[in-house]
Design an enzyme around this catalytic site. Sequence first.
Site, PDB file in Angstrom:
ATOM      1  N   SER A 283      45.573  33.483  49.663  1.00 62.49           N
ATOM      2  CA  SER A 283      44.873  33.335  50.935  1.00 62.49           C
ATOM      3  C   SER A 283      45.876  33.109  52.068  1.00 62.49           C
ATOM      4  O   SER A 283      46.787  33.908  52.249  1.00 62.49           O
ATOM      5  CB  SER A 283      43.847  32.212  50.817  1.00 62.49           C
ATOM      6  N   ASP A 377      35.869  39.916  47.375  1.00 65.45           N
ATOM      7  CA  ASP A 377      36.348  38.823  48.217  1.00 65.45           C
ATOM      8  C   ASP A 377      35.566  38.832  49.535  1.00 65.45           C
ATOM      9  O   ASP A 377      35.555  39.838  50.250  1.00 65.45           O
ATOM     10  CB  ASP A 377      37.846  39.016  48.487  1.00 65.45           C
ATOM     11  N   HIS A 411      37.177  35.509  46.040  1.00 62.63           N
ATOM     12  CA  HIS A 411      38.386  35.107  46.768  1.00 62.63           C
ATOM     13  C   HIS A 411      39.286  34.182  45.958  1.00 62.63           C
ATOM     14  O   HIS A 411      40.493  34.367  45.915  1.00 62.63           O
ATOM     15  CB  HIS A 411      37.982  34.418  48.072  1.00 62.63           C
TER      16      HIS A 411
END
Length: 472
Positions: A283, A377, A411
């Site tokens: 991320s 995601d 994610h």
Amino acid sequence: MWQVSARSLCRASSRAWQRRLPWPGPAPAAPRSRGPAWSPGTAPAQGLSSMAPSIRLSPAARSLFDQPLAITVQGLGPRQQVTLRTSLRDETRELFQASARYQAGDDGELDLARCPALPGGSFSGLEPMGLLWALQPEKPFWRLVKRDVQSPFLLQLEVFEGHGERHGRLLAQAQHERAFLRDGVRRIPVREGRIRATLFLPPGSGPFPGIIDLYGTGGGLPEYRACLLANHGFAVLALAFYSYEDLPKGMKEFHLEYFEEAVNYMLHHTQVKGPGIGLLGHSKGGDLCVSMASFLKGITATALINASVANVGAVLRYKDITIPPLGINPKRIKVGKSGIADIIDALNSPLEGPDQQSFIPLEKAQCCFLFIVGQDDHNWKSEFFAVEGSKRLQAHGKEKPEIVCYPGAGHYIEPPFFPMCAASMHLLFGKPVMWGGEPKAHCEAQIDAWQQIQAFFRKHLTGELSGTSSKL
């Protein structure tokens, strides 16, 4: 007829699963005796068979969190219907649970590697590790993380009679420790200069291939991925970059000089094998790794998990260079009736207008890249970022990066057997957001991605070739 077809199906599926995982050996047979089979952590029932029901685990009492756990229930009646439940509390005492319905075989044995779960529980089908990856929090929007890697999670397993909505009589129970530090791995807090980090070193004299590990916008100093990776022979520095000790409390701006200190620390460490190190980021930690690889020396390999190739969330500064954050349009955020926000379209495109300034010049990097992509995601468009990063590298004559895409993965692609987090609070948006993913596909992605990441670093940091190819 159904039982026969289910058994034949589970045998074939079991072989497929075991090809994918270094599955532990069969659970040891329980000793047969006329009396109840009492053992630590096991609560047997009486009168159902010549041997009281008991849970057999392999490894028996303790396993590493990214290691498969074989679960067998013995001493049940022929074709007896039971419900298995797992429970785990994190360090804040929040409860996670999963349950599944099963039917024992003709011999009264229930081996989760061979017997499929029946509909009606947290999952169905042949899922030997389903009781772990299907764990869900009792508290809404809560994600399972490990704060203290020096202590294990304590997993409680219970076997109940029947398949009712309310659990029947308790037949057996057991406890098992899911640990994070392998014996001999050294955990070393690092407070050198401005660096706030923890270094994990494998057993032995070294030197070991070195990696810096960065998480995302949660801040703090997550150590669990770094120490699990160190268990596999890497020297890994879990690096905090905000909201920890005396580091900045918020994500306003980041100075790459701080991360350069950490790179130099690893490059000069006697236990770290040169000439370069690896970077691993998820991320926001991923786009920071892209920036590090683009501007700093000594980076040989960079693995990115659902990362952006544009600078996101905060201004990035390095010497006389400033990279603004990618623009956000709150009007593109969709909020459902549940109050959960879908932010996948919130970011502007780094290919258009002023936002092109946020595209990190990764063509400057002197390293190889691996992009791990969850195709479901919902934090942002990870596949788009990976593809655009690849285009930019190739347009500048650089090596095409490895891109491994996982359909149905969201994610938070974590190390194996962490339960999928579908939604939780987002610190930047101040509300719960959906992260995407389908639990079974997400679990399989985590298992495969973990192997891909290790193979990538071994190849580029040690020259060791691996036959690993994506199974998905």
